[in-house]
Design a protein around this motif. Structure first.
Motif, PDB file in Angstrom:
ATOM      1  N   GLU A 177       3.419  12.806  -5.346  1.00  8.47           N
ATOM      2  CA  GLU A 177       2.900  13.453  -6.558  1.00  8.47           C
ATOM      3  C   GLU A 177       1.998  12.498  -7.350  1.00  8.47           C
ATOM      4  OE1 GLU A 177       3.385  16.568  -6.930  1.00  8.47           O
ATOM      5  OE2 GLU A 177       5.044  16.875  -5.534  1.00  8.47           O
ATOM      6  N   ILE A 178       2.428  11.249  -7.454  1.00  6.73           N
ATOM      7  CA  ILE A 178       1.696  10.260  -8.258  1.00  6.73           C
ATOM      8  C   ILE A 178       0.307  10.010  -7.681  1.00  6.73           C
ATOM      9  CG2 ILE A 178       1.655   7.799  -8.841  1.00  6.73           C
ATOM     10  CD1 ILE A 178       4.745   8.029  -9.177  1.00  6.73           C
ATOM     11  N   LYS A 179       0.201   9.909  -6.362  1.00  5.94           N
ATOM     12  CA  LYS A 179      -1.100   9.667  -5.731  1.00  5.94           C
ATOM     13  C   LYS A 179      -2.065  10.813  -5.998  1.00  5.94           C
ATOM     14  CE  LYS A 179      -1.496   7.919  -1.621  1.00  5.94           C
ATOM     15  NZ  LYS A 179      -1.314   7.709  -0.158  1.00  5.94           N
ATOM     16  N   GLN A 180      -1.551  12.035  -6.083  1.00  4.63           N
ATOM     17  CA  GLN A 180      -2.416  13.177  -6.377  1.00  4.63           C
ATOM     18  C   GLN A 180      -3.026  13.057  -7.767  1.00  4.63           C
ATOM     19  OE1 GLN A 180      -0.771  17.145  -5.164  1.00  4.63           O
ATOM     20  NE2 GLN A 180       0.866  15.898  -4.296  1.00  4.63           N
ATOM     21  N   ILE A 181      -2.226  12.561  -8.721  1.00  5.31           N
ATOM     22  CA  ILE A 181      -2.740  12.365 -10.077  1.00  5.31           C
ATOM     23  C   ILE A 181      -3.809  11.277 -10.081  1.00  5.31           C
ATOM     24  CG2 ILE A 181      -2.152  11.717 -12.455  1.00  5.31           C
ATOM     25  CD1 ILE A 181       0.699  12.726 -11.904  1.00  5.31           C
ATOM     26  N   VAL A 182      -3.502  10.162  -9.454  1.00  7.14           N
ATOM     27  CA  VAL A 182      -4.411   9.008  -9.442  1.00  7.14           C
ATOM     28  C   VAL A 182      -5.725   9.341  -8.734  1.00  7.14           C
ATOM     29  CG1 VAL A 182      -4.718   6.659  -8.541  1.00  7.14           C
ATOM     30  CG2 VAL A 182      -2.581   7.305  -9.670  1.00  7.14           C
ATOM     31  N   ARG A 197       5.788  -9.879   3.264  1.00  4.01           N
ATOM     32  CA  ARG A 197       5.618  -8.522   3.817  1.00  4.01           C
ATOM     33  C   ARG A 197       4.692  -7.647   2.973  1.00  4.01           C
ATOM     34  NH1 ARG A 197       4.656  -4.231   5.248  1.00  4.01           N
ATOM     35  NH2 ARG A 197       5.890  -2.694   6.386  1.00  4.01           N
ATOM     36  N   TYR A 198       4.749  -7.782   1.648  1.00  4.42           N
ATOM     37  CA  TYR A 198       4.087  -6.783   0.810  1.00  4.42           C
ATOM     38  C   TYR A 198       3.088  -7.294  -0.230  1.00  4.42           C
ATOM     39  CZ  TYR A 198       7.476  -3.322   2.494  1.00  4.42           C
ATOM     40  OH  TYR A 198       8.214  -2.481   3.272  1.00  4.42           O
ATOM     41  N   LEU A 199       3.101  -8.585  -0.554  1.00  2.00           N
ATOM     42  CA  LEU A 199       2.309  -9.042  -1.698  1.00  2.00           C
ATOM     43  C   LEU A 199       0.826  -8.721  -1.551  1.00  2.00           C
ATOM     44  CD1 LEU A 199       2.292 -10.415  -4.422  1.00  2.00           C
ATOM     45  CD2 LEU A 199       2.056 -12.627  -3.270  1.00  2.00           C
ATOM     46  N   GLU A 200       0.250  -8.979  -0.405  1.00  2.00           N
ATOM     47  CA  GLU A 200      -1.176  -8.711  -0.213  1.00  2.00           C
ATOM     48  C   GLU A 200      -1.474  -7.219  -0.394  1.00  2.00           C
ATOM     49  OE1 GLU A 200      -4.751  -9.315   3.108  1.00  2.00           O
ATOM     50  OE2 GLU A 200      -2.709  -9.972   3.556  1.00  2.00           O
ATOM     51  N   GLU A 201      -0.625  -6.368   0.158  1.00  2.00           N
ATOM     52  CA  GLU A 201      -0.808  -4.921   0.037  1.00  2.00           C
ATOM     53  C   GLU A 201      -0.700  -4.470  -1.415  1.00  2.00           C
ATOM     54  OE1 GLU A 201       1.053  -0.802   1.972  1.00  2.00           O
ATOM     55  OE2 GLU A 201       1.838  -2.753   2.571  1.00  2.00           O
ATOM     56  N   LEU A 202       0.239  -5.042  -2.154  1.00  2.00           N
ATOM     57  CA  LEU A 202       0.410  -4.691  -3.564  1.00  2.00           C
ATOM     58  C   LEU A 202      -0.796  -5.108  -4.389  1.00  2.00           C
ATOM     59  CD1 LEU A 202       4.161  -5.708  -4.014  1.00  2.00           C
ATOM     60  CD2 LEU A 202       3.244  -3.383  -4.140  1.00  2.00           C
ATOM     61  N   MET A 203      -1.340  -6.279  -4.111  1.00  2.00           N
ATOM     62  CA  MET A 203      -2.499  -6.762  -4.864  1.00  2.00           C
ATOM     63  C   MET A 203      -3.742  -5.921  -4.559  1.00  2.00           C
ATOM     64  SD  MET A 203      -1.898 -10.904  -4.764  1.00  2.00           S
ATOM     65  CE  MET A 203      -3.113 -11.278  -6.004  1.00  2.00           C
ATOM     66  N   ILE A 204      -3.891  -5.510  -3.325  1.00  2.00           N
ATOM     67  CA  ILE A 204      -5.001  -4.628  -2.961  1.00  2.00           C
ATOM     68  C   ILE A 204      -4.886  -3.304  -3.702  1.00  2.00           C
ATOM     69  CG2 ILE A 204      -5.983  -3.261  -1.069  1.00  2.00           C
ATOM     70  CD1 ILE A 204      -5.315  -5.636   0.788  1.00  2.00           C
ATOM     71  N   LEU A 205      -3.666  -2.759  -3.758  1.00  2.00           N
ATOM     72  CA  LEU A 205      -3.448  -1.498  -4.462  1.00  2.00           C
ATOM     73  C   LEU A 205      -3.730  -1.638  -5.954  1.00  2.00           C
ATOM     74  CD1 LEU A 205      -2.490   1.451  -4.389  1.00  2.00           C
ATOM     75  CD2 LEU A 205      -0.168   0.612  -4.793  1.00  2.00           C
ATOM     76  N   ALA A 206      -3.292  -2.740  -6.561  1.00  2.00           N
ATOM     77  CA  ALA A 206      -3.531  -2.963  -7.989  1.00  2.00           C
ATOM     78  C   ALA A 206      -5.026  -3.023  -8.283  1.00  2.00           C
ATOM     79  CB  ALA A 206      -2.852  -4.252  -8.440  1.00  2.00           C
ATOM     80  N   LYS A 207      -5.762  -3.685  -7.415  1.00  2.00           N
ATOM     81  CA  LYS A 207      -7.219  -3.783  -7.592  1.00  2.00           C
ATOM     82  C   LYS A 207      -7.868  -2.414  -7.431  1.00  2.00           C
ATOM     83  CE  LYS A 207     -11.192  -6.512  -6.018  1.00  2.00           C
ATOM     84  NZ  LYS A 207     -11.633  -7.574  -5.076  1.00  2.00           N
ATOM     85  N   LYS A 208      -7.416  -1.656  -6.451  1.00  2.00           N
ATOM     86  CA  LYS A 208      -7.953  -0.320  -6.194  1.00  2.00           C
ATOM     87  C   LYS A 208      -7.660   0.633  -7.349  1.00  2.00           C
ATOM     88  CE  LYS A 208      -7.521   3.514  -2.911  1.00  2.00           C
ATOM     89  NZ  LYS A 208      -6.797   4.012  -1.699  1.00  2.00           N
ATOM     90  N   ASN A 209      -6.490   0.483  -7.964  1.00  2.00           N
ATOM     91  CA  ASN A 209      -6.056   1.411  -9.016  1.00  2.00           C
ATOM     92  C   ASN A 209      -6.548   1.023 -10.405  1.00  2.00           C
ATOM     93  OD1 ASN A 209      -4.718   3.040  -7.247  1.00  2.00           O
ATOM     94  ND2 ASN A 209      -2.662   2.339  -7.768  1.00  2.00           N
ATOM     95  N   LYS A 210      -7.236  -0.089 -10.536  1.00  2.00           N
ATOM     96  CA  LYS A 210      -7.675  -0.521 -11.861  1.00  2.00           C
ATOM     97  C   LYS A 210      -8.533   0.566 -12.512  1.00  2.00           C
ATOM     98  CE  LYS A 210      -9.719  -4.385 -14.369  1.00  2.00           C
ATOM     99  NZ  LYS A 210     -10.349  -5.720 -14.271  1.00  2.00           N
ATOM    100  N   GLY A 211      -8.105   1.021 -13.683  1.00  2.00           N
ATOM    101  CA  GLY A 211      -8.801   2.074 -14.410  1.00  2.00           C
ATOM    102  C   GLY A 211      -8.476   3.478 -13.929  1.00  2.00           C
ATOM    103  N   LYS A 212      -7.579   3.603 -12.927  1.00 10.01           N
ATOM    104  CA  LYS A 212      -7.268   4.915 -12.344  1.00 10.01           C
ATOM    105  C   LYS A 212      -5.784   5.273 -12.410  1.00 10.01           C
ATOM    106  CE  LYS A 212     -10.998   4.389  -8.935  1.00 10.01           C
ATOM    107  NZ  LYS A 212     -11.292   4.337  -7.476  1.00 10.01           N
ATOM    108  N   THR A 213      -4.970   4.424 -13.040  1.00  7.26           N
ATOM    109  CA  THR A 213      -3.534   4.700 -13.091  1.00  7.26           C
ATOM    110  C   THR A 213      -3.263   5.972 -13.892  1.00  7.26           C
ATOM    111  OG1 THR A 213      -3.165   3.456 -15.130  1.00  7.26           O
ATOM    112  CG2 THR A 213      -3.062   2.224 -13.041  1.00  7.26           C
ATOM    113  N   ILE A 214      -2.026   6.463 -13.809  1.00  5.07           N
ATOM    114  CA  ILE A 214      -1.676   7.642 -14.614  1.00  5.07           C
ATOM    115  C   ILE A 214      -1.875   7.341 -16.090  1.00  5.07           C
ATOM    116  CG2 ILE A 214       0.170   9.230 -15.272  1.00  5.07           C
ATOM    117  CD1 ILE A 214       1.329   8.961 -12.514  1.00  5.07           C
ATOM    118  N   GLU A 215      -1.514   6.136 -16.515  1.00  4.68           N
ATOM    119  CA  GLU A 215      -1.731   5.754 -17.914  1.00  4.68           C
ATOM    120  C   GLU A 215      -3.205   5.864 -18.270  1.00  4.68           C
ATOM    121  OE1 GLU A 215      -1.018   1.982 -20.946  1.00  4.68           O
ATOM    122  OE2 GLU A 215      -1.312   1.645 -18.815  1.00  4.68           O
ATOM    123  N   ASP A 216      -4.089   5.378 -17.404  1.00  4.09           N
ATOM    124  CA  ASP A 216      -5.530   5.474 -17.640  1.00  4.09           C
ATOM    125  C   ASP A 216      -5.973   6.932 -17.732  1.00  4.09           C
ATOM    126  OD1 ASP A 216      -6.346   2.669 -17.636  1.00  4.09           O
ATOM    127  OD2 ASP A 216      -5.813   2.672 -15.526  1.00  4.09           O
TER     128      ASP A 216
END
Length: 300
Positions: free
Chosen positions: A76-81, A198-217
């Motif tokens: 659901e969250i990805k649909q909003i973003v 296992r996950y840090l690189e993937e999380l940082m990529i996602l954070a960069k991709k979502n900048k300005g696009k989060t549900i809060e934004d």
């Protein structure tokens, strides 16, 4: 039937495909069964306990159900973003779904708290070190989809940030790192080391991709949001960031400290401190909360 055939023909012609080929294939396709569609046999084969204690299977299945619920939330969250133009009706529908899923997470903890033998659990859990629920990456993905990085840094972490933090500097101070990182000795637990590898690189990529696009934004882009929408967002914030960690904390206390034994978590975290929302201070929509409410965050 003639109308349906025309629609099928049009569909495949628009794709540049031959409709007759697909219809011929349908002649030979087997009817689908429930167990194949839901992958029941595969799903029921995924429990592999490490001991002979019967409740370990319950423990595994409970966490698998939790991961499926978290995946429903991410769906659901990805649909909003990913939605380019979010309006209130769309957002309210999705947040209502998220509130239902989070309520299921909260009420499901009775299975953990009252559904396992106390002594058996405290025996088989020793075989799980250093694995920990802390290593559930879906929690972190949901956070990065829902809110800006600055809202995932608690007050102590904010003191350590420079004036204009980079993404990397934010990640160094995220609240959850304190669960496995001693900031005085600069030593990390194996649990955190495994998770970051296992996950840090993937999380940082996602954070960069979502900048300005989060549900809060997305919410901040809505002019004059209604009180109804604000209340739904606050309900999600309260359920996910206060009630959910509190019920998790109480369950941990039941098994790790109800007899005053103060047992260590399997991942070695300071679980009493880490799990409490007063410590986490995680809020997805901080601008919706008053200063008094933020000050008392984590108190019932």
């Amino acid at each position: 039937m003639v109308n349906t055939n025309k629609k099928i023909q049009k569909k495949y012609e628009e794709l540049g495909e031959n409709p007759e080929t697909y219809l011929q294939g349908l002649l030979h396709a087997k009817p689908i069964a429930y167990w194949d569609y839901v992958e029941v046999d595969t799903l029921l084969s995924l429990q592999k306990p490490r001991t002979d204690f019967k409740d370990e299977t319950i423990f595994i299945m409970y966490h698998q159900v939790t991961e499926l619920l978290l995946k429903m939330m991410r769906h659901e969250i990805k649909q909003i973003v990913e939605e380019k133009k979010v309006d209130e009706p769309f957002l309210i529908e999705k947040i209502n779904r998220l509130n239902r899923y989070t309520t299921m997470l909260i009420t499901s903890f009775d299975i953990m708290k009252d559904g396992m033998n106390y002594d058996d659990y405290n025996t088989f859990r020793t075989t799980l070190t250093p694995a920990s629920g802390f290593q559930s990456a879906q929690f972190r993905f949901i956070e990065l989809y829902c809110t800006r990085l600055e809202n995932l840094v608690n007050s102590e972490g904010k003191k350590r940030l420079p004036e204009h933090p980079t993404l990397e500097e934010y990640f160094e101070q995220l609240y959850w790192k304190d669960a496995g990182f001693d900031r005085k000795s600069h030593k990390k637990t194996l649990t955190l080391i495994q998770f970051e590898e296992r996950y840090l690189e993937e999380l940082m990529i996602l954070a960069k991709k979502n900048k300005g696009k989060t549900i809060e934004d997305k919410v901040l882009q809505i002019q004059d949001p209604s009180e109804h929408l604000k209340q739904k967002l606050k309900e999600f914030d309260h359920l996910y960031n206060m009630k959910w960690p509190m019920v998790h904390l109480k369950t941990a206390q039941h098994y790790l400290n109800s007899k005053g034994e103060n047992k260590a978590a399997t991942g070695g975290s300071e679980w009493k401190k880490y799990l409490h929302p007063k410590y986490q201070q995680r809020k997805f929509f901080p601008l919706l909360w008053s200063e008094e409410e933020k000050k008392n965050w984590g108190t019932e």
